[in-house]
Motif scaffolding. Structure first.
Motif, PDB file in Angstrom:
ATOM      1  N   UNK A 405      34.946  40.770  49.012  1.00 25.68           N
ATOM      2  CA  UNK A 405      34.560  40.479  47.628  1.00 25.68           C
ATOM      3  C   UNK A 405      35.758  40.022  46.804  1.00 25.68           C
ATOM      4  N   UNK A 406      36.945  40.575  47.059  1.00 24.49           N
ATOM      5  CA  UNK A 406      38.104  40.279  46.212  1.00 24.49           C
ATOM      6  C   UNK A 406      38.819  39.001  46.618  1.00 24.49           C
ATOM      7  N   UNK A 407      38.285  38.206  47.548  1.00 18.91           N
ATOM      8  CA  UNK A 407      38.875  36.922  47.885  1.00 18.91           C
ATOM      9  C   UNK A 407      39.984  36.974  48.896  1.00 18.91           C
ATOM     10  N   UNK A 408      40.095  38.041  49.692  1.00 20.03           N
ATOM     11  CA  UNK A 408      41.152  38.141  50.697  1.00 20.03           C
ATOM     12  C   UNK A 408      40.963  37.073  51.773  1.00 20.03           C
ATOM     13  N   UNK A 409      42.089  36.708  52.408  1.00 19.95           N
ATOM     14  CA  UNK A 409      42.063  35.692  53.470  1.00 19.95           C
ATOM     15  C   UNK A 409      41.543  36.324  54.768  1.00 19.95           C
ATOM     16  N   UNK A 410      41.186  35.491  55.775  1.00 28.67           N
ATOM     17  CA  UNK A 410      40.716  36.050  57.053  1.00 28.67           C
ATOM     18  C   UNK A 410      41.710  37.013  57.688  1.00 28.67           C
ATOM     19  N   UNK A 411      43.018  36.706  57.673  1.00 27.35           N
ATOM     20  CA  UNK A 411      43.999  37.613  58.259  1.00 27.35           C
ATOM     21  C   UNK A 411      44.045  38.930  57.517  1.00 27.35           C
ATOM     22  N   UNK A 412      43.980  38.878  56.173  1.00 25.28           N
ATOM     23  CA  UNK A 412      43.989  40.114  55.406  1.00 25.28           C
ATOM     24  C   UNK A 412      42.722  40.948  55.674  1.00 25.28           C
ATOM     25  N   UNK A 413      41.599  40.289  55.823  1.00 22.77           N
ATOM     26  CA  UNK A 413      40.359  41.016  56.124  1.00 22.77           C
ATOM     27  C   UNK A 413      40.440  41.721  57.477  1.00 22.77           C
ATOM     28  N   UNK A 433      36.947  37.375  65.200  1.00 19.39           N
ATOM     29  CA  UNK A 433      37.483  36.123  64.646  1.00 19.39           C
ATOM     30  C   UNK A 433      36.787  35.884  63.311  1.00 19.39           C
ATOM     31  N   UNK A 434      37.588  35.611  62.275  1.00 19.88           N
ATOM     32  CA  UNK A 434      37.043  35.311  60.942  1.00 19.88           C
ATOM     33  C   UNK A 434      37.517  33.910  60.543  1.00 19.88           C
ATOM     34  N   UNK A 435      36.566  33.105  60.060  1.00 18.02           N
ATOM     35  CA  UNK A 435      36.905  31.751  59.582  1.00 18.02           C
ATOM     36  C   UNK A 435      36.377  31.594  58.157  1.00 18.02           C
ATOM     37  N   UNK A 436      37.123  30.794  57.365  1.00 19.36           N
ATOM     38  CA  UNK A 436      36.741  30.573  55.955  1.00 19.36           C
ATOM     39  C   UNK A 436      36.596  29.074  55.695  1.00 19.36           C
ATOM     40  N   UNK A 437      35.434  28.712  55.115  1.00 22.10           N
ATOM     41  CA  UNK A 437      35.178  27.338  54.692  1.00 22.10           C
ATOM     42  C   UNK A 437      35.157  27.317  53.159  1.00 22.10           C
ATOM     43  N   UNK A 445      40.587  27.762  57.494  1.00 24.95           N
ATOM     44  CA  UNK A 445      41.502  28.908  57.647  1.00 24.95           C
ATOM     45  C   UNK A 445      40.812  29.940  58.535  1.00 24.95           C
ATOM     46  N   UNK A 446      41.535  30.428  59.515  1.00 19.23           N
ATOM     47  CA  UNK A 446      40.951  31.395  60.436  1.00 19.23           C
ATOM     48  C   UNK A 446      42.010  32.388  60.905  1.00 19.23           C
ATOM     49  N   UNK A 447      41.553  33.502  61.464  1.00 17.04           N
ATOM     50  CA  UNK A 447      42.436  34.528  62.027  1.00 17.04           C
ATOM     51  C   UNK A 447      41.666  35.239  63.137  1.00 17.04           C
ATOM     52  N   UNK A 448      42.403  35.704  64.130  1.00 16.05           N
ATOM     53  CA  UNK A 448      41.786  36.362  65.283  1.00 16.05           C
ATOM     54  C   UNK A 448      42.525  37.649  65.603  1.00 16.05           C
ATOM     55  N   UNK A 482      47.900  40.883  60.474  1.00 15.58           N
ATOM     56  CA  UNK A 482      47.324  39.762  61.204  1.00 15.58           C
ATOM     57  C   UNK A 482      47.467  38.495  60.367  1.00 15.58           C
ATOM     58  N   UNK A 483      48.002  37.447  61.003  1.00 11.82           N
ATOM     59  CA  UNK A 483      48.335  36.213  60.284  1.00 11.82           C
ATOM     60  C   UNK A 483      47.140  35.272  60.203  1.00 11.82           C
ATOM     61  N   UNK A 484      47.185  34.423  59.135  1.00 13.86           N
ATOM     62  CA  UNK A 484      46.193  33.357  58.983  1.00 13.86           C
ATOM     63  C   UNK A 484      46.701  32.089  59.666  1.00 13.86           C
ATOM     64  N   UNK A 485      45.734  31.250  60.074  1.00 13.31           N
ATOM     65  CA  UNK A 485      46.059  29.952  60.668  1.00 13.31           C
ATOM     66  C   UNK A 485      45.163  28.909  60.015  1.00 13.31           C
ATOM     67  N   UNK A 486      45.728  27.733  59.796  1.00 11.90           N
ATOM     68  CA  UNK A 486      44.984  26.665  59.118  1.00 11.90           C
ATOM     69  C   UNK A 486      45.031  25.396  59.959  1.00 11.90           C
ATOM     70  N   UNK A 487      43.868  24.750  60.088  1.00 11.44           N
ATOM     71  CA  UNK A 487      43.777  23.481  60.822  1.00 11.44           C
ATOM     72  C   UNK A 487      42.998  22.489  59.952  1.00 11.44           C
ATOM     73  N   UNK A 488      43.294  21.189  60.107  1.00  3.16           N
ATOM     74  CA  UNK A 488      42.512  20.189  59.363  1.00  3.16           C
ATOM     75  C   UNK A 488      41.053  20.206  59.814  1.00  3.16           C
ATOM     76  N   UNK A 489      40.181  19.935  58.870  1.00  7.19           N
ATOM     77  CA  UNK A 489      38.752  19.955  59.164  1.00  7.19           C
ATOM     78  C   UNK A 489      38.123  18.702  58.582  1.00  7.19           C
ATOM     79  N   UNK A 490      37.806  17.744  59.441  1.00  8.98           N
ATOM     80  CA  UNK A 490      37.209  16.479  58.987  1.00  8.98           C
ATOM     81  C   UNK A 490      35.690  16.603  58.979  1.00  8.98           C
ATOM     82  N   UNK A 491      35.009  15.839  58.107  1.00  6.40           N
ATOM     83  CA  UNK A 491      33.545  15.840  58.136  1.00  6.40           C
ATOM     84  C   UNK A 491      33.029  15.471  59.525  1.00  6.40           C
ATOM     85  N   UNK A 492      31.942  16.133  59.953  1.00  4.52           N
ATOM     86  CA  UNK A 492      31.388  15.908  61.291  1.00  4.52           C
ATOM     87  C   UNK A 492      31.982  16.829  62.347  1.00  4.52           C
ATOM     88  N   UNK A 493      32.917  17.723  61.927  1.00  5.26           N
ATOM     89  CA  UNK A 493      33.504  18.662  62.886  1.00  5.26           C
ATOM     90  C   UNK A 493      32.545  19.836  63.140  1.00  5.26           C
TER      91      UNK A 493
END
Length: 573
Positions: A405-413, A433-437, A445-448, A482-493
């Motif tokens: 609810x407080x907007x934490x990132x996937x790694x923080x969650x 595994x948590x991912x954020x769109x 942004x994702x973390x595992x 646990x760290x966050x990781x970010x990858x580019x996300x193009x439309x159609x992915x």
């Protein structure tokens, strides 16, 4: 040397006999042979005197033999009588004179004959004593032989009895082995199933016709579902009430551990064995059997009671399993998430339980929107199976929604879930595994935490595995951020999150499964994913789960970001 005597009167015969005895003594004929010779000669001479006439006795010594010959001087038809005895040659000259009427010579001859007779009698006494000794010895031998025969006969009887006992023991051992083998095989067949109806069907198949002619299984709860209750023997009702087996027949059965009961009114001509299907809590029903012949062997009856006890255990396990399965299925349906509708983002999820057990485990997925408009998708796996793992999974899902609810990132969650699980269940672990769109943001942004890496398909069909260094499993006794990781996300992915049940096989490991998933996902066209994402999820599962059985749950979550279909199609071409 030759001597002759003419025998006409009895006096001539006596004198000839005396001379012959003296001649035999002079030539050393032993007393016994001499006495025998004199007795034989006397007998012949008496016969000659009886016939009458003149006779001649001739004595001749030659070649170590004293030979006597009596032949008739007048008349014909009487054969010559001859006899001979061995005699050694005397050392001194033998002078034999005829016997006159001299009383001294007659007395000496008489005393000599008595002496020879006495010697013969003494020798005869010795022989009689020897015969008596041998007779007693023979008697003792006969007694020993009789005793030996008695012992041999007793030994033969004992051996025959031992052989008979051995054969009986061998038959009994073979019967016991046959019963134990049947009991073991039947128990394995009953306990192999957790389906109550299948167990009930197997009982007659196992018992008929070798151990029973008919088999009736009376289950109490099954009768409650019937509109009309069937009639049951009084012995079966009493067995259900008392919890003891009953034998219903006109004559007592004498079966160990089984109470006798009068014959059943339903079938009075046939014995019945009614054994309760008892458990620790309450009886489940009664098994009623009729014998294959006139009656049961006592050992067979004991085996049937034991088999019924094991059938009761199998039925009780089947009922417990059915009860827990119903609870698990209800809980599983309650835990499945309805995926939210998000503009520009399509979601599809699939959950398949393991093909055995309670059909529920710790695999889970979730997707929800946060107040800032971002979308959180998560997939995880709690170690273990069953209700405990499912309940823990539910608590993790609830905790994640609260922390998000407080907007934490996937790694923080994931870090917060790690601390939460460690304090809540120190002996239980999980992976996730948590991912954020975020709307309008061209990145993911994702973390595992100890979980298989996500697979990302680009709009051009190329697939990459997001294998950046993950965190450790949730709940382990280790402090971690646990760290966050970010990858580019193009439309159609398209992003694929999954649990290890989809890709891991014991004989191959997990890497070949991830490669197969990437190849399958890369084989889709973008328009197929945008047109039918649910169908794409099904088509991913089919080649990945070609095995007939799965020993783990399977969870798959697809997230497809809408894009320019025409541009994507051109890029694919």
């Amino acid at each position: 040397m030759t001597r002759s005597w003419q025998i006409t009167t009895v006096t001539d015969a006596a004198r000839a006999r005396i001379d012959t005895a003296r001649l035999a003594a002079a030539y050393g004929v032993p007393p016994l042979e001499r006495t025998g010779l004199a007795a034989a000669l006397s007998g012949r001479l008496r016969r000659c005197l009886t016939k009458g006439g003149d006779w001649r006795l001739t004595a001749r010594v030659a070649d170590g033999l004293l030979a006597l010959e009596v032949l008739p001087l007048s008349g014909a038809g009487e054969p010559v009588w001859r006899t001979a005895v061995p005699c050694p040659e005397p050392s001194d000259a033998v002078v034999c004179t005829g016997v006159a009427d001299d009383p001294v010579l007659l007395a000496e001859a008489l005393l000599g004959a008595d002496e020879d007779t006495s010697l013969v009698l003494d020798r005869l006494a010795e022989q009689e004593e020897l015969v008596g000794f041998h007779r007693e010895e023979l008697h003792q031998t006969n007694q020993g032989v009789l005793a030996l025969h008695a012992e041999l006969d007793a030994a033969g009887r004992a051996q025959r009895e031992a052989f008979s006992a051995e054969r009986a023991a061998r038959r009994e051992a073979e019967s016991a082995r046959r019963r134990l083998t049947f009991l073991a095989d039947a128990s394995a067949a009953l306990t192999a199933s957790l389906n109550q109806e299948q167990i009930v069907r197997r009982l007659p198949e196992l018992l008929v016709p070798e151990y029973a002619r008919t088999v009736d299984v009376w289950l109490f709860d099954a009768e409650d579902d019937r509109r009309e209750r069937a009639a049951h023997p009084a012995a079966a009702v009493l067995a259900a009430r008392t919890g003891r087996p009953r034998y219903a027949a006109a004559a007592p059965g004498g079966l160990p551990g089984i109470d006798d009961h009068p014959p059943s009114a339903l079938d009075p001509a046939r014995p019945m064995l009614c054994v309760p299907l008892a458990t620790r809590r309450a009886p489940l029903g009664v098994l009623t059997l009729t014998p294959p012949g006139e009656r049961w062997d006592p050992d067979d009856a004991v085996m049937l009671v034991e088999l019924t006890r094991r059938a009761s255990t199998a039925l009780d396990h089947a009922r417990r399993f059915a009860h827990n399965r119903d609870i698990a299925e209800t809980l599983q349906r309650a835990l499945l998430t309805d995926l939210p509708r998000v503009p520009g983002l399509r979601l599809a999820a699939r959950y398949l339980p393991a093909t055995y057990g309670l059909n529920i485990g710790g695999d889970w997925y979730d997707a929800f929107r946060r107040p800032d408009g971002s979308l959180i998708v998560v997939i995880g796996d709690v170690t273990g199976h069953g209700l405990h793992a499912a309940v823990m999974m539910s608590q993790l899902r609830t905790a994640l929604r609260a922390y998000a609810v407080d907007g934490a990132s996937p790694g923080q969650l994931l870090t917060r879930l790690h601390v939460f699980l460690h304090h809540l269940q120190p002996d239980l672990y999980a992976t996730a595994v948590i991912a954020r769109f975020r709307p309008g943001e061209p990145s993911l942004t994702w973390a595992a935490a100890g979980h298989p890496p996500p697979v990302l398909r680009g709009p051009d069909g190329r697939v990459r595995t997001l294998d950046a260094k993950p965190g450790a499993m949730l709940g382990i006794p280790l402090r971690q951020e646990i760290a966050d990781h970010t990858v580019p996300l193009a439309p159609g992915s398209t992003l694929a999150l999954y649990t290890d049940g989809l890709v891991e096989r014991r004989a191959q490991g997990i890497d070949p499964g991830i490669e197969r998933l990437a190849a399958t996902l890369g084989g889709f066209r973008t328009r197929e994913l945008e047109g039918d994402l649910d169908g794409a999820a099904e088509r991913i599962l089919d080649p990945m789960l070609s095995d007939s059985e799965r020993d783990d749950d399977v969870c798959l979550l697809l997230c497809h970001l809408d894009g320019d279909t025409g541009a994507a199609g051109a890029a694919e071409r």
